[in-house]
Design a protein around this motif. Structure first.
Motif, short mmCIF file in Angstrom:
data_model
loop_
_atom_site.label_atom_id
_atom_site.label_comp_id
_atom_site.label_asym_id
_atom_site.label_seq_id
_atom_site.Cartn_x
_atom_site.Cartn_y
_atom_site.Cartn_z
N VAL A 95 -45.48 32.86 17.07
CA VAL A 95 -44.68 32.01 16.18
C VAL A 95 -45.21 30.57 16.23
N MET A 96 -45.56 30.12 17.43
CA MET A 96 -46.09 28.75 17.57
C MET A 96 -47.41 28.60 16.82
N ARG A 97 -48.31 29.58 16.95
CA ARG A 97 -49.60 29.46 16.25
C ARG A 97 -49.40 29.42 14.74
N ARG A 98 -48.44 30.20 14.25
CA ARG A 98 -48.16 30.18 12.80
C ARG A 98 -47.61 28.82 12.38
N ARG A 114 -49.94 24.64 27.13
CA ARG A 114 -51.35 24.31 27.40
C ARG A 114 -52.26 25.35 26.77
N ARG A 115 -51.85 26.59 26.84
CA ARG A 115 -52.66 27.64 26.21
C ARG A 115 -52.79 27.43 24.70
N LEU A 116 -51.80 26.79 24.12
CA LEU A 116 -51.81 26.53 22.67
C LEU A 116 -52.52 25.23 22.33
N GLY A 117 -53.08 24.54 23.34
CA GLY A 117 -53.88 23.34 23.08
C GLY A 117 -53.15 22.03 23.31
N PHE A 118 -51.90 22.10 23.82
CA PHE A 118 -51.15 20.85 24.07
C PHE A 118 -51.47 20.29 25.45
N GLU A 119 -51.35 18.97 25.56
CA GLU A 119 -51.45 18.30 26.87
C GLU A 119 -50.51 17.10 26.84
N TYR A 120 -50.25 16.51 28.01
CA TYR A 120 -49.33 15.37 28.06
C TYR A 120 -49.72 14.31 27.03
N PRO A 150 -59.31 26.78 20.63
CA PRO A 150 -59.21 28.23 20.45
C PRO A 150 -58.61 28.62 19.10
N GLN A 151 -57.80 27.75 18.49
CA GLN A 151 -57.11 28.16 17.25
C GLN A 151 -57.81 27.71 15.96
N PHE A 152 -58.35 26.49 15.92
CA PHE A 152 -58.88 25.96 14.65
C PHE A 152 -60.39 25.73 14.72
N PRO A 153 -61.20 26.66 14.16
CA PRO A 153 -62.65 26.52 14.22
C PRO A 153 -63.15 25.20 13.62
N ASP A 154 -62.45 24.68 12.58
CA ASP A 154 -62.91 23.44 11.95
C ASP A 154 -62.85 22.24 12.89
N ASN A 155 -62.12 22.38 13.98
CA ASN A 155 -62.01 21.26 14.94
C ASN A 155 -63.15 21.23 15.94
N ARG A 156 -64.03 22.25 15.91
CA ARG A 156 -64.98 22.38 17.02
C ARG A 156 -66.22 21.49 16.87
N ILE A 180 -65.29 19.20 24.58
CA ILE A 180 -64.07 18.64 25.16
C ILE A 180 -62.90 19.54 24.77
N PRO A 181 -62.15 20.09 25.74
CA PRO A 181 -61.00 20.94 25.37
C PRO A 181 -60.03 20.15 24.49
N ILE A 182 -59.45 20.81 23.49
CA ILE A 182 -58.59 20.12 22.53
C ILE A 182 -57.41 19.41 23.23
N GLY A 183 -56.89 20.01 24.30
CA GLY A 183 -55.78 19.36 25.03
C GLY A 183 -56.25 18.07 25.68
N ALA A 184 -57.47 18.10 26.25
CA ALA A 184 -58.00 16.90 26.90
C ALA A 184 -58.25 15.81 25.87
#
Ligand code: COA
Length: 409
Positions: free
Chosen positions: A97-100, A124-130, A326-332, A360-364
Motif C-alpha cells: 500500500v505504501m509503495r502504491r 527504511r526499507r521503503l527509502g525513508f530516513e530521519y 529500490p522503487q524508482f529507477p528514474d532516481n538512480r 548513495i542510498p535514497i534514504g541517505a
C-alpha cells in the motif's frame, strides 16, 4: 500483497469508513474523543486501502503539503494512518500500500514524502530516513517574563485575538518556514482548522492571539487550556500548537500574555524548534523538553527535488553521483550536479566519463538533503560510502538550520 480472490488496492470510498474507523482505533490506540470525530474527519479521497471483498485490511493516507527547504516550498505528500489489520500483518500488505501511495504521489508531482514513524525498519526499507524533529517545550508559567518587563530596549508588542483560520497567520508561518528547514504546511482546508488553530472546544477553551501589524504578524500563538488532574482541581496546562515570534517585542508579548494565566494555569507548552530561541527570554534555565519525536523523509524525484530546494548563494561546483533507489529507477542516475551561485542543475550523466562512485542510498540522500545530518557525519554512521565524490559539494549545499516542524500528522 499476495494476490487472492477479490484482493485489490484502491482509493477509499465513503462506505469504507465503517471498517477503517475500527482499524485505526485499534492500530493507533485512539481515545474515545477521536473516535467520536471520525466521521467528521474522514476524507476517503486521501486514503488508499487494500481490500479483500468489502473488508479493508490495510490503509495509508496522504495529505497534500508543502515542505520548506532552503527558503523554498516543495510539494510533499505527508503520510499518516499507515495501518494493517493485525490478522494480515507481516504478509507484505502494508509495504504494498505504501509503495502504491508513493508511486501515485510522485506521478502527481510530489517531490518528497514525510511521515512520523512508529517503527523504523518498515519505512527504511521503503527509502525513508530521519528528516527532522518535532519537539514540545514546557515551562512553568511563573518562570515566564512579564510583558511589562520589556526585553532590552524593546517594549512588548500589543496583542489582539485573531479569528481562527486566518490568512495573516499563515503568512506569518511562511515567514518562519522561509528561514528554517523542514517545516510542513498542509494545503487542504482542514489542516489549519483541525491541526493548528481551533483545536479548543467548550471543554478546552483557547484561541489565537497575534500582533496586529501588517498582513503577516510579527508573532502569533494558537493555544488551548488542557485540564490537569481531576475535575475538582482547576489546574490547567496552556498548550500551544504554534508559538511564533519574528522579533523580540513579539516574543515578549506572547510569553507575557501566557504568564497572565498563572494561578489556575500551571505550565505552558508549545511545539517549537529543538533549540528554541525563546530560551533567551527566560531568566533561568527552566525550559524543558516535554516530548520529542523524529519524523522521516524520502525524496520521490531526485532531479526535481534537488533543483527545487533553496541553497546558500555562495556555493559553486560540479559532481557526478548515482543513487540506489529500490522503487524508482528514474532516481538512480548517474546524474551530473552543476551548482552556480546557489542555483542547481541536475541532468543525466550517462555520457560523462567521470565516475559517480558508490551509489548513495535514497534514504541517505534524503536525510542529508533535509539537513538532518551532514554528509561527513552520515559517512561516519555508515549511511553513505565516504568515497562518493559528490559528498563535499552536497555538504556545502545542504548546510543550514537543523530541520523541524511544529505539527504532528
Ligand atoms: C507498521 C504496519 C503498518 C506494517 O504493516 P504490515 O502490513 O505488517 O507490513 P509488511 O507486511 O509490509 O511488513 C511488516 C513486516 O513483515 C515482514 N514481511 C513482509 N512480507 C513478509 C512475508 N511475506 N513473510 C514474512 N514476513 C514478511 C517485513 O519484513 C516487515 O518486517 P519488520 O517488522 O522487520 O519491518 C503494521 O504493523 C501496523 O498496522 N502497525 C500498527 C499501526 C502502526 O504502527 N502504523 C504505523 C504508523 S507510522
Amino acid at each position: 500483497m499476495t494476490a487472492g480472490p477479490g484482493r485489490e488496492i484502491r482509493r477509499a470510498r465513503p462506505e469504507d469508513g465503517e471498517s477503517i474507523g475500527p482499524l485505526w482505533t485499534s492500530s493507533f490506540n485512539l481515545p474515545p474523543a477521536w473516535v467520536a470525530k471520525f466521521e467528521e474527519r474522514f476524507r476517503p479521497e486521501r486514503v488508499l486501502v487494500a481490500v479483500e471483498g468489502d473488508r479493508v485490511l490495510a490503509t495509508a493516507q496522504g495529505y497534500a503539503t508543502a515542505q520548506w527547504f532552503g527558503g523554498r516550498p516543495l510539494a510533499t505528500i505527508g503520510i499518516a494512518s499507515v495501518a494493517t489489520d493485525p490478522i494480515a500483518r507481516g504478509t507484505g500488505m502494508g509495504g504494498e500500500v505504501m509503495r502504491r501511495l508513493l508511486d501515485e504521489a510522485r506521478q502527481s508531482g510530489n517531490l518528497l514524502a514525510s511521515l512520523y514513524p512508529s517503527t523504523l525498519p518498515f519505512y527504511r526499507r521503503l527509502g525513508f530516513e530521519y528528516g527532522g524533529v518535532f519537539t514540545v517545550h514546557r515551562v512553568l508559567l511563573g518562570e515566564l517574563p512579564s510583558a511589562r518587563s520589556g526585553w532590552g530596549n524593546d517594549a512588548a508588542a500589543d496583542l489582539v485575538a485573531m479569528p481562527e483560520d486566518d490568512e495573516p497567520i499563515r503568512r506569518s508561518f511562511r515567514r518562519l518556514a522561509e528561514r528554517e528547514n523542514g517545516l510542513v504546511e498542509g494545503l487542504e482546508e482542514d489542516w489549519w482548522r483541525q491541526r493548528v488553530l481551533g483545536r479548543h472546544s467548550a471543554e478546552e477553551p483557547g484561541g489565537t492571539v497575534a500582533t496586529d501589524e501588517g498582513d503577516a504578524p510579527e508573532g502569533y500563538a494558537a493555544y488551548r487550556q488542557e485540564r490537569l488532574g481531576e475535575a475538582a482541581d482547576w489546574g490547567c496546562r496552556v498548550a500551544c500548537t504554534h508559538l511564533v515570534a519574528h522579533s523580540p517585542r513579539a516574543a515578549i508579548a506572547l510569553l507575557g500574555f501566557f504568564r497572565r494565566f498563572k494561578g489556575v494555569g500551571r505550565e505552558l507548552t508549545w511545539q517549537g524548534p529543538p533549540s528554541d530561541p525563546m530560551a533567551f527570554l527566560l531568566p533561568e534555565q527552566t525550559l524543558q523538553v516535554a516530548r520529542t519525536w523524529r519524523f522521516m523523509s524520502r525524496i520521490l524525484d531526485v532531479p526535481a527535488a534537488l533543483e527545487g530546494r533553496g541553497y546558500p548563494e555562495d556555493v559553486h561546483g560540479e559532481a557526478v553521483f548515482a543513487v540506489d533507489d529500490p522503487q524508482f529507477p528514474d532516481n538512480r542516475g548517474p546524474f551530473l550536479l552543476e551548482v552556480e551561485g546557489g542555483k542547481v542543475r541536475v541532468s543525466r550523466a550517462d555520457g560523462d566519463d567521470r565516475d559517480g562512485g558508490p551509489p548513495i542510498p535514497i534514504g541517505a540522500l534524503s536525510t542529508m538533503f533535509a539537513a538532518y545530518v551532514s554528509p561527513a557525519a552520515a559517512a561516519r554512521a555508515g549511511l553513505v560510502d565516504p568515497r562518493s565524490p559528490s559528498l563535499g559539494l552536497f555538504g556545502r549545499l545542504f548546510a543550514g538550520p537543523a530541520p523541524w516542524t511544529p505539527d504532528f500528522f
